[in-house]
Scaffold this active site. Structure first.
Site, PDB file in Angstrom:
ATOM      1  N   ASN A  21      -1.004  11.047  -4.925  1.00 57.22           N
ATOM      2  CA  ASN A  21      -1.086  10.215  -3.726  1.00 57.22           C
ATOM      3  C   ASN A  21      -0.680   8.809  -4.167  1.00 57.22           C
ATOM      4  O   ASN A  21      -1.487   8.070  -4.737  1.00 57.22           O
ATOM      5  CB  ASN A  21      -2.495  10.211  -3.138  1.00 57.22           C
ATOM      6  N   PRO A  50      -2.093   2.572  -5.254  1.00 58.10           N
ATOM      7  CA  PRO A  50      -2.760   1.328  -4.884  1.00 58.10           C
ATOM      8  C   PRO A  50      -3.787   1.456  -3.771  1.00 58.10           C
ATOM      9  O   PRO A  50      -3.557   2.148  -2.777  1.00 58.10           O
ATOM     10  CB  PRO A  50      -1.603   0.416  -4.439  1.00 58.10           C
ATOM     11  N   ASN A  51      -4.885   0.787  -3.998  1.00 54.85           N
ATOM     12  CA  ASN A  51      -5.999   0.634  -3.052  1.00 54.85           C
ATOM     13  C   ASN A  51      -6.872   1.872  -2.905  1.00 54.85           C
ATOM     14  O   ASN A  51      -7.936   1.804  -2.282  1.00 54.85           O
ATOM     15  CB  ASN A  51      -5.493   0.169  -1.671  1.00 54.85           C
ATOM     16  N   HIS A  62      -1.370  13.152   0.974  1.00 51.83           N
ATOM     17  CA  HIS A  62      -1.929  12.005   1.692  1.00 51.83           C
ATOM     18  C   HIS A  62      -3.198  12.437   2.408  1.00 51.83           C
ATOM     19  O   HIS A  62      -3.265  13.560   2.933  1.00 51.83           O
ATOM     20  CB  HIS A  62      -0.927  11.441   2.705  1.00 51.83           C
ATOM     21  N   ARG A 104       0.991   7.988  12.235  1.00 46.74           N
ATOM     22  CA  ARG A 104       0.750   6.558  12.033  1.00 46.74           C
ATOM     23  C   ARG A 104       2.050   5.762  12.219  1.00 46.74           C
ATOM     24  O   ARG A 104       3.005   6.256  12.811  1.00 46.74           O
ATOM     25  CB  ARG A 104       0.108   6.359  10.655  1.00 46.74           C
ATOM     26  N   ALA A 163       0.802   3.390  -0.598  1.00 47.24           N
ATOM     27  CA  ALA A 163       1.928   2.721   0.077  1.00 47.24           C
ATOM     28  C   ALA A 163       3.220   2.751  -0.744  1.00 47.24           C
ATOM     29  O   ALA A 163       4.314   2.623  -0.177  1.00 47.24           O
ATOM     30  CB  ALA A 163       1.540   1.283   0.406  1.00 47.24           C
ATOM     31  N   GLU A 193       3.123  15.951  -3.491  1.00 49.02           N
ATOM     32  CA  GLU A 193       2.750  14.686  -2.837  1.00 49.02           C
ATOM     33  C   GLU A 193       1.645  14.960  -1.827  1.00 49.02           C
ATOM     34  O   GLU A 193       1.765  15.895  -1.023  1.00 49.02           O
ATOM     35  CB  GLU A 193       3.992  14.112  -2.118  1.00 49.02           C
ATOM     36  N   TYR A 218      -9.932   6.803   6.148  1.00 50.39           N
ATOM     37  CA  TYR A 218      -9.904   7.527   4.879  1.00 50.39           C
ATOM     38  C   TYR A 218     -11.221   8.217   4.514  1.00 50.39           C
ATOM     39  O   TYR A 218     -11.335   8.815   3.445  1.00 50.39           O
ATOM     40  CB  TYR A 218      -9.484   6.569   3.746  1.00 50.39           C
ATOM     41  N   ARG A 259     -14.154   0.873   2.143  1.00 49.93           N
ATOM     42  CA  ARG A 259     -13.555   0.202   3.305  1.00 49.93           C
ATOM     43  C   ARG A 259     -12.720   1.208   4.089  1.00 49.93           C
ATOM     44  O   ARG A 259     -12.409   2.297   3.588  1.00 49.93           O
ATOM     45  CB  ARG A 259     -12.617  -0.948   2.846  1.00 49.93           C
TER      46      ARG A 259
HETATM   47  O1  CA2 Z   1      -3.173   8.710   3.785  1.00 48.18           O
HETATM   48  C1  CA2 Z   1      -2.946   8.430   2.598  1.00 48.18           C
HETATM   49  O2  CA2 Z   1      -3.449   9.047   1.659  1.00 48.18           O
HETATM   50  C2  CA2 Z   1      -2.045   7.231   2.246  1.00 48.18           C
HETATM   51  O3  CA2 Z   1      -1.331   7.556   1.072  1.00 48.18           O
HETATM   52  C3  CA2 Z   1      -2.973   6.056   2.007  1.00 48.18           C
HETATM   53  C4  CA2 Z   1      -2.229   4.753   1.749  1.00 48.18           C
HETATM   54  C5  CA2 Z   1      -1.214   4.497   2.856  1.00 48.18           C
HETATM   55  O4  CA2 Z   1      -0.452   3.340   2.554  1.00 48.18           O
HETATM   56  C6  CA2 Z   1      -0.265   5.679   3.034  1.00 48.18           C
HETATM   57  O5  CA2 Z   1       0.615   5.393   4.078  1.00 48.18           O
HETATM   58  C7  CA2 Z   1      -1.056   6.933   3.344  1.00 48.18           C
HETATM   59  C8  CA2 Z   1      -3.206   3.571   1.739  1.00 48.18           C
HETATM   60  C9  CA2 Z   1      -4.312   3.726   0.757  1.00 48.18           C
HETATM   61  C10 CA2 Z   1      -5.310   2.660   1.005  1.00 48.18           C
HETATM   62  O6  CA2 Z   1      -6.563   3.182   0.686  1.00 48.18           O
HETATM   63  C11 CA2 Z   1      -7.668   2.506   1.100  1.00 48.18           C
HETATM   64  C12 CA2 Z   1      -8.858   3.172   0.969  1.00 48.18           C
HETATM   65  C13 CA2 Z   1      -9.998   2.562   1.380  1.00 48.18           C
HETATM   66  C14 CA2 Z   1      -9.974   1.275   1.887  1.00 48.18           C
HETATM   67  C15 CA2 Z   1      -8.782   0.611   1.985  1.00 48.18           C
HETATM   68  C16 CA2 Z   1      -7.620   1.220   1.576  1.00 48.18           C
END
Ligand code: CA2
Length: 139
Positions: A72, A10-11, A98, A105, A75, A96, A23, A18
């Site tokens: 990946n 997700p996301n 990230h 964090r 969340a 896995e 990221y 964003r």
């Molecule tokens: O660091 C990572 O790759 C995470 O898997 C990213 C997840 C976060 O919940 C994990 O704890 C760590 C969040 C992905 C959200 O991605 C976005 C990318 C651009 C803008 C907004 C969100």
């Protein structure tokens, strides 16, 4: 030719659009094109979904046929018993990954429901985490 699936949860479709300070500024589709050139001897596939069920369905679909999955789960990593069970149920090894260093964090990001069923975990190297995941799988 080895078949590797890169899966984003997700996301992660918003990468490069964003939250660039966490990221980075590159979108995943252009990064994936570069990965395909870098690993021309592999058959690399990409799948992204914001839905937990769709991610589980994909794991079931490829999990007895592909040579590896770089996952990946975003969340869902920290919430999904079901994704952890799906990884345990397949024969394809999963790494896995990230982008961020989840251990630097919030506390809730320190636990993964997936990690114990994965071959290993890579985090904190930006998008390079995915390349390192592929390297680990093909070694
Ligand atoms: O660091 C990572 O790759 C995470 O898997 C990213 C997840 C976060 O919940 C994990 O704890 C760590 C969040 C992905 C959200 O991605 C976005 C990318 C651009 C803008 C907004 C969100």
């Amino acid at each position: 030719m080895k078949k590797i699936l890169i899966m984003n949860g997700p996301n992660l479709n918003l990468l490069g659009v964003r939250e660039k300070s966490i990221y980075g500024s590159q979108d995943f589709v252009s990064y994936f094109e570069a990965l395909k050139q870098q690993f021309a001897s592999l058959q690399l596939h990409y799948f992204q979904s914001n839905s937990e069920g769709a991610l589980i369905d994909k794991i079931h679909e490829v999990g007895f046929d592909f040579d590896g999955i770089v996952l990946n789960a975003g969340a869902y990593t920290h919430t999904s018993v079901a994704l952890g069970d799906a990884i345990a149920a397949i024969t394809t090894p999963v790494v896995e990954v990230h982008i961020s260093n989840v251990h630097q964090r919030e506390e809730f990001r320190h636990h993964s429901f997936l990690a114990k069923n994965c071959q290993g975990v890579i985090c904190g190297f930006g998008l390079d985490s995915y390349r390192l995941g592929i390297e680990a799988l093909i070694k």
